[in-house]
Write a protein that holds these residues in place. Structure first.
Motif, short mmCIF file in Angstrom:
data_model
loop_
_atom_site.label_atom_id
_atom_site.label_comp_id
_atom_site.label_asym_id
_atom_site.label_seq_id
_atom_site.Cartn_x
_atom_site.Cartn_y
_atom_site.Cartn_z
N UNK A 63 8.23 7.05 -7.76
CA UNK A 63 7.72 5.75 -7.32
C UNK A 63 6.78 5.16 -8.37
N UNK A 64 5.92 6.01 -8.92
CA UNK A 64 5.00 5.57 -9.97
C UNK A 64 5.78 5.17 -11.22
N UNK A 65 6.81 5.94 -11.57
CA UNK A 65 7.64 5.62 -12.74
C UNK A 65 8.31 4.26 -12.57
N UNK A 66 8.74 3.95 -11.34
CA UNK A 66 9.37 2.66 -11.08
C UNK A 66 8.39 1.52 -11.36
N UNK A 67 7.19 1.62 -10.81
CA UNK A 67 6.18 0.57 -11.00
C UNK A 67 5.81 0.45 -12.48
N UNK A 68 5.59 1.59 -13.12
CA UNK A 68 5.17 1.61 -14.52
C UNK A 68 6.23 1.00 -15.44
N UNK A 80 5.98 -6.39 -8.90
CA UNK A 80 5.63 -6.61 -7.49
C UNK A 80 6.86 -7.01 -6.68
N UNK A 81 7.73 -7.81 -7.28
CA UNK A 81 8.91 -8.25 -6.56
C UNK A 81 9.90 -7.14 -6.28
N UNK A 82 10.11 -6.26 -7.25
CA UNK A 82 11.14 -5.23 -7.12
C UNK A 82 10.63 -3.91 -6.57
N UNK A 83 9.34 -3.62 -6.72
CA UNK A 83 8.85 -2.27 -6.37
C UNK A 83 7.92 -2.21 -5.16
N UNK A 84 7.43 -3.34 -4.67
CA UNK A 84 6.45 -3.29 -3.58
C UNK A 84 7.08 -2.91 -2.25
N UNK A 85 8.41 -2.89 -2.17
CA UNK A 85 9.09 -2.51 -0.92
C UNK A 85 8.69 -1.12 -0.46
N UNK A 86 8.34 -0.24 -1.41
CA UNK A 86 8.04 1.15 -1.06
C UNK A 86 6.82 1.25 -0.14
N UNK A 87 5.82 0.38 -0.33
CA UNK A 87 4.64 0.40 0.51
C UNK A 87 5.00 -0.03 1.94
N UNK A 88 5.75 -1.10 2.07
CA UNK A 88 6.14 -1.58 3.39
C UNK A 88 7.04 -0.58 4.11
N UNK A 89 8.02 -0.05 3.39
CA UNK A 89 8.95 0.89 4.02
C UNK A 89 8.27 2.20 4.42
N UNK A 90 7.18 2.55 3.74
CA UNK A 90 6.49 3.79 4.09
C UNK A 90 5.97 3.75 5.52
N UNK A 234 -0.80 1.11 -2.24
CA UNK A 234 -0.80 -0.18 -2.95
C UNK A 234 -1.84 -0.19 -4.07
N UNK A 235 -3.02 0.35 -3.81
CA UNK A 235 -4.08 0.33 -4.82
C UNK A 235 -3.72 1.20 -6.01
N UNK A 236 -3.08 2.32 -5.77
CA UNK A 236 -2.63 3.16 -6.89
C UNK A 236 -1.53 2.45 -7.66
N UNK A 237 -0.61 1.78 -6.96
CA UNK A 237 0.43 1.02 -7.65
C UNK A 237 -0.18 -0.05 -8.55
N UNK A 238 -1.19 -0.75 -8.06
CA UNK A 238 -1.84 -1.79 -8.85
C UNK A 238 -2.56 -1.19 -10.05
N UNK A 239 -3.15 -0.02 -9.88
CA UNK A 239 -3.79 0.66 -11.00
C UNK A 239 -2.75 1.07 -12.05
N UNK A 294 -5.41 10.55 -9.76
CA UNK A 294 -5.20 9.99 -8.43
C UNK A 294 -3.74 10.11 -7.98
N UNK A 295 -2.82 9.97 -8.92
CA UNK A 295 -1.40 10.14 -8.58
C UNK A 295 -1.15 11.58 -8.12
N UNK A 296 -1.76 12.55 -8.80
CA UNK A 296 -1.63 13.94 -8.39
C UNK A 296 -2.19 14.15 -6.99
N UNK A 297 -3.33 13.54 -6.70
CA UNK A 297 -3.93 13.66 -5.37
C UNK A 297 -3.07 13.00 -4.31
N UNK A 298 -2.46 11.86 -4.66
CA UNK A 298 -1.56 11.18 -3.73
C UNK A 298 -0.34 12.04 -3.44
N UNK A 299 0.20 12.65 -4.48
CA UNK A 299 1.36 13.54 -4.34
C UNK A 299 1.06 14.69 -3.40
#
Length: 375
Positions: A63-68, A80-90, A234-239, A294-299
């Motif tokens: 998921x991080x690789x997609x945003x990056x 934001x257009x192509x990758x933000x779906x993951x937050x909503x679908x979660x 979302x905040x990690x995605x923005x970071x 933070x990505x490791x902690x999220x994982x």
């Protein structure tokens, strides 16, 4: 979970072929083609290379690789257009008992899009000030929702919305907050595009709901826990977006400083330019380490709200400085539309507002520090 290398390869190919050559054109036009969603769906990009949903939603690294990658290959608006779906679908996946399978599959196949609709014009980051109201309909497990949401990413084209609204709890009669899944239907969902400083190729819009039909995703007992989980992601995605943009701009700045001739010598011969490049690297190195942590902690499902806020604030502050220095290095060309420095400079400001403004996140961080003293 190990990174799916075949997915990363396909993702890079997708970006190289279908995004990078066209992003300047899409930014100038003010939108990217919606067909990108179906293309990304048909090639497995939106599924992060997975065949089952459980694996998909556990795969933080992909998921991080997609945003990056989408940010580096195009723009923040495109990402934001192509990758933000993951937050909503979660949210749908977390509370799925079979009711949301069809919607999740449509979005992952690229046949539909979904947007998060939380913010309201008068409320901003103040969730307590939300006025959107959901009332039970005659249909079982269905609500009719009325209200206005603002600054909704992808709001003009979204087929579905995850909406935060107040509703009367059937058991207690009290007004509670809930998350609802709303499908766009003629006459019940409308909106207008909001011109913005950055994210030029993304339709940021208002969304008006008039007795729109909705299904409860998370009621009063689970709403805020689910919302906090979504906001952390979302905040990690923005970071990640901020760090990816900063890296791309440093790369372009290095090339420009090497090729640009000033008084018969490369621009990087100027000590001031070397200092600018060094400062960019210093900012990116520190932020990269924090994002990785933070990505490791999220994982591992141990990321705290405070840590997510710290990461997002640091990453966006770093991009603010890096984007300013990038424009300075490029000079007049850095202000020219169609060049990366100008786009990143505009986009950077939005990142310091999205997912909670810097000031709101500082409040969360400060309160967490004080709370630690009272334990």
């Amino acid at each position: 979970m190990m990174m799916n290398q075949s997915f990363v390869t396909e993702l890079n190919r997708f970006s190289d072929h279908y995004i990078k050559p066209y992003i300047v054109q899409w930014e100038a036009a003010g939108e990217y083609p919606q067909e990108l969603h179906s293309m990304a769906g048909s090639e497995g990009i939106l599924r992060l290379g997975h065949s089952d949903k459980d694996s998909l939603f556990r795969d933080t690294d992909s998921a991080v690789a997609l945003v990056e990658t989408l940010t580096a290959g195009g723009s923040q608006g495109l990402a934001m257009g192509l990758a933000s779906y993951l937050v909503s679908l979660s949210a749908l996946h977390q509370h799925n008992d079979g009711r949301f399978d069809a919607v999740i599959e449509q979005v992952l196949d690229g046949d539909a899009t979904i947007s998060l609709a939380i913010t309201e014009p008068q409320a901003g980051s103040d969730i307590a000030a939300i006025t959107t109201q959901a009332v039970p309909s005659a249909q079982q497990d269905e609500f009719l929702i009325t209200g206005e949401k603002s600054y909704i990413c992808g709001g003009l084209h979204a087929n579905y919305f995850v909406v935060l609204a107040k509703y009367g709890d059937r058991a207690t009669g009290q007004q509670e907050m809930g998350l609802f899944l709303v499908e766009r239907e003629p006459g019940t969902v409308s909106g207008e595009r909001i011109p913005t400083l950055g994210w030029q190729c993304l339709d940021v819009s208002s969304v008006r709901l008039e007795m729109a039909r909705g299904r409860l995703i998370a009621g009063s007992q689970a709403c805020f826990g689910t919302l906090k989980m979504m906001l952390k992601k979302e905040r990690i995605n923005l970071a990640v977006m901020a760090n990816s943009d900063a890296r791309s701009l440093l790369d372009d700045s290095l090339i420009f400083a090497h090729k640009r001739q000033v008084h018969g010598a490369p621009l990087h011969n100027k000590q001031a330019i070397l200092h600018h490049l060094a400062e960019m690297q210093l900012q990116i190195s520190a932020t990269s380490a924090l994002v990785a942590q933070s990505v490791a902690a999220l994982r591992e499902e141990r990321l705290t709200d405070e840590a997510a806020c710290v990461t997002k604030v640091n990453a966006t502050r770093a991009l603010d400085l890096v984007s300013s220095l990038g424009v300075q290095i490029f000079g007049a060309r850095g202000c020219e539309r169609g060049y990366l420095p100008e786009r990143v400079f505009r986009d950077a400001k939005i990142l310091s507002l999205g997912g909670g403004t810097t000031e709101v996140l500082q409040n969360i961080i400060g309160k967490s520090l004080i709370h630690s003293l009272t334990k």
